[in-house]
Write a protein that holds these residues in place. Sequence first.
Motif, PDB file in Angstrom:
ATOM      1  N   LEU A 147       0.823  -1.203   0.000  1.00 45.09           N
ATOM      2  CA  LEU A 147       0.000   0.000   0.000  1.00 45.09           C
ATOM      3  C   LEU A 147       0.866   1.266   0.000  1.00 45.09           C
ATOM      4  N   HIS A 148       2.034   1.190   0.623  1.00 45.31           N
ATOM      5  CA  HIS A 148       2.934   2.349   0.653  1.00 45.31           C
ATOM      6  C   HIS A 148       3.396   2.711  -0.757  1.00 45.31           C
ATOM      7  N   ASP A 149       3.757   1.690  -1.557  1.00 50.67           N
ATOM      8  CA  ASP A 149       4.198   1.943  -2.930  1.00 50.67           C
ATOM      9  C   ASP A 149       3.043   2.418  -3.805  1.00 50.67           C
ATOM     10  N   LEU A 150       1.849   1.851  -3.587  1.00 50.41           N
ATOM     11  CA  LEU A 150       0.677   2.275  -4.345  1.00 50.41           C
ATOM     12  C   LEU A 150       0.307   3.711  -4.013  1.00 50.41           C
ATOM     13  N   ARG A 151       0.478   4.088  -2.763  1.00 50.34           N
ATOM     14  CA  ARG A 151       0.191   5.465  -2.342  1.00 50.34           C
ATOM     15  C   ARG A 151       1.111   6.452  -3.067  1.00 50.34           C
ATOM     16  N   GLU A 152       2.388   6.097  -3.237  1.00 53.64           N
ATOM     17  CA  GLU A 152       3.306   6.975  -3.968  1.00 53.64           C
ATOM     18  C   GLU A 152       2.918   7.074  -5.438  1.00 53.64           C
ATOM     19  N   LEU A 153       2.484   5.951  -6.016  1.00 49.39           N
ATOM     20  CA  LEU A 153       2.082   5.953  -7.417  1.00 49.39           C
ATOM     21  C   LEU A 153       0.847   6.815  -7.626  1.00 49.39           C
ATOM     22  N   ALA A 154      -0.110   6.738  -6.687  1.00 40.59           N
ATOM     23  CA  ALA A 154      -1.353   7.507  -6.800  1.00 40.59           C
ATOM     24  C   ALA A 154      -1.223   8.922  -6.243  1.00 40.59           C
ATOM     25  N   ASN A 155      -0.056   9.237  -5.649  1.00 40.78           N
ATOM     26  CA  ASN A 155       0.203  10.570  -5.094  1.00 40.78           C
ATOM     27  C   ASN A 155      -0.844  10.962  -4.049  1.00 40.78           C
ATOM     28  N   LEU A 156      -1.129  10.038  -3.132  1.00 41.16           N
ATOM     29  CA  LEU A 156      -2.093  10.307  -2.070  1.00 41.16           C
ATOM     30  C   LEU A 156      -1.464  11.179  -0.983  1.00 41.16           C
ATOM     31  N   PRO A 157      -2.258  12.021  -0.313  1.00 44.40           N
ATOM     32  CA  PRO A 157      -1.692  12.987   0.636  1.00 44.40           C
ATOM     33  C   PRO A 157      -1.305  12.399   1.987  1.00 44.40           C
ATOM     34  N   VAL A 158      -1.693  11.158   2.288  1.00 47.38           N
ATOM     35  CA  VAL A 158      -1.379  10.569   3.584  1.00 47.38           C
ATOM     36  C   VAL A 158      -0.562   9.301   3.391  1.00 47.38           C
ATOM     37  N   ILE A 159       0.219   8.948   4.414  1.00 47.30           N
ATOM     38  CA  ILE A 159       1.029   7.741   4.382  1.00 47.30           C
ATOM     39  C   ILE A 159       0.157   6.549   4.758  1.00 47.30           C
ATOM     40  N   LEU A 160       0.233   5.491   3.968  1.00 46.21           N
ATOM     41  CA  LEU A 160      -0.544   4.285   4.222  1.00 46.21           C
ATOM     42  C   LEU A 160       0.375   3.071   4.160  1.00 46.21           C
ATOM     43  N   LYS A 161       0.064   2.067   4.984  1.00 47.39           N
ATOM     44  CA  LYS A 161       0.823   0.822   4.977  1.00 47.39           C
ATOM     45  C   LYS A 161      -0.154  -0.348   5.003  1.00 47.39           C
ATOM     46  N   GLY A 162       0.307  -1.486   4.492  1.00 50.50           N
ATOM     47  CA  GLY A 162      -0.518  -2.677   4.462  1.00 50.50           C
ATOM     48  C   GLY A 162      -0.349  -3.402   3.147  1.00 50.50           C
ATOM     49  N   GLN A 163      -1.059  -4.524   2.996  1.00 50.14           N
ATOM     50  CA  GLN A 163      -1.030  -5.303   1.767  1.00 50.14           C
ATOM     51  C   GLN A 163      -2.418  -5.339   1.150  1.00 50.14           C
ATOM     52  N   LEU A 164      -2.489  -5.007  -0.113  1.00 55.61           N
ATOM     53  CA  LEU A 164      -3.769  -4.912  -0.819  1.00 55.61           C
ATOM     54  C   LEU A 164      -3.958  -6.093  -1.755  1.00 55.61           C
ATOM     55  N   ASN A 165      -5.154  -6.676  -1.714  1.00 61.66           N
ATOM     56  CA  ASN A 165      -5.576  -7.701  -2.668  1.00 61.66           C
ATOM     57  C   ASN A 165      -6.798  -7.175  -3.409  1.00 61.66           C
ATOM     58  N   LEU A 166      -6.825  -7.363  -4.712  1.00 64.90           N
ATOM     59  CA  LEU A 166      -7.909  -6.788  -5.525  1.00 64.90           C
ATOM     60  C   LEU A 166      -8.345  -7.765  -6.599  1.00 64.90           C
ATOM     61  N   GLU A 167      -9.657  -7.912  -6.734  1.00 66.25           N
ATOM     62  CA  GLU A 167     -10.251  -8.665  -7.839  1.00 66.25           C
ATOM     63  C   GLU A 167     -11.290  -7.757  -8.489  1.00 66.25           C
ATOM     64  N   THR A 168     -11.150  -7.521  -9.766  1.00 66.94           N
ATOM     65  CA  THR A 168     -12.100  -6.633 -10.441  1.00 66.94           C
ATOM     66  C   THR A 168     -12.348  -7.095 -11.865  1.00 66.94           C
TER      67      THR A 168
END
Length: 321
Positions: A147-168
Amino acid sequence: MENISQFFKLLKNNKGKIFVMFVSAVIFIFVLFPFDDLSDLVTSQVAKLSNNTVYVSFERLKMSLFPTPGVKMDQVFIESIRTPALSASELTITPSVSGMLAQKPYGHVSAKGFLKGNVDLSMSKGQRSDNGVERQRIEVSAKKIALHDLRELANLPVILKGQLNLETTALADLTFQEQPDMDIDLTINQFELPPSNVNTPMGPLTLPDLKLSTVELKGRLAAGQFIIETGTIGKPGDELQGTIKGKIGLTINNRGGMFTHQVGAYDFSIDLKAKKSFQDRAALFLSFIDGFKTPTAEGSQYKFKVSATNPMMPPSIGAAR
């Protein structure tokens, strides 16, 4: 007619030689050809086609013919002026033969080590919309994304940590003449939000640190509305747990090849249970919903609705029915 007969007779008499020639060509193309030397050529061609806005490099390149034609690259590195640098330990591209014949971007892409996780994407022909617009069926599966790397990619204003799983699964017109239809199943494990400040329509807001065992979200995007059908925050034992349902306007626009998103009106129903330890740490944050608090044995329960016609407007907060 006689020439054709002689031609087929020649093929029959030399079928062994032709078979050996074919096998030799395949071995040379797919086994012996020095594909690794193509890295500089690929890098220069991608840069040229993107007007020097995207650079791609890799260490090894392999091609396969069976069971399906494909290309595999190791240690892939992508730089773009629009996003942070991206990398993957392995990138496999398997185009669809029918897609190539129809000149459509159909096929399967697999990226290992992307954002510290694994991503699979497949695209095929989809159902046309009610207005007759051609759409593609896009399926994405992401596992253990940081989630930390995804936050940098999306340029989100807050720091986030964790592991994301997605099915779409989505039905989308790639030019976005119409809004896509999409089903989303998202899970975040070991979610962490360190103390941070964010700007809101009511001024800067201090967010308390928060750790949750899991965050689960199931919903769908349709007609420019993202509808949360079920949302679960935390589990029993966490300092904060609860549910969220509602909808928010979300449209995707194509501005001359640049894709942007626009957030609109929202309306959420929220039910939270907070332990005393979290209440003490988040007193200022929780003061906005203090009027909807009910004492419990471990802390308090907050049931309320929050809505606004625009994300830049102060929200309206009321009691949940």
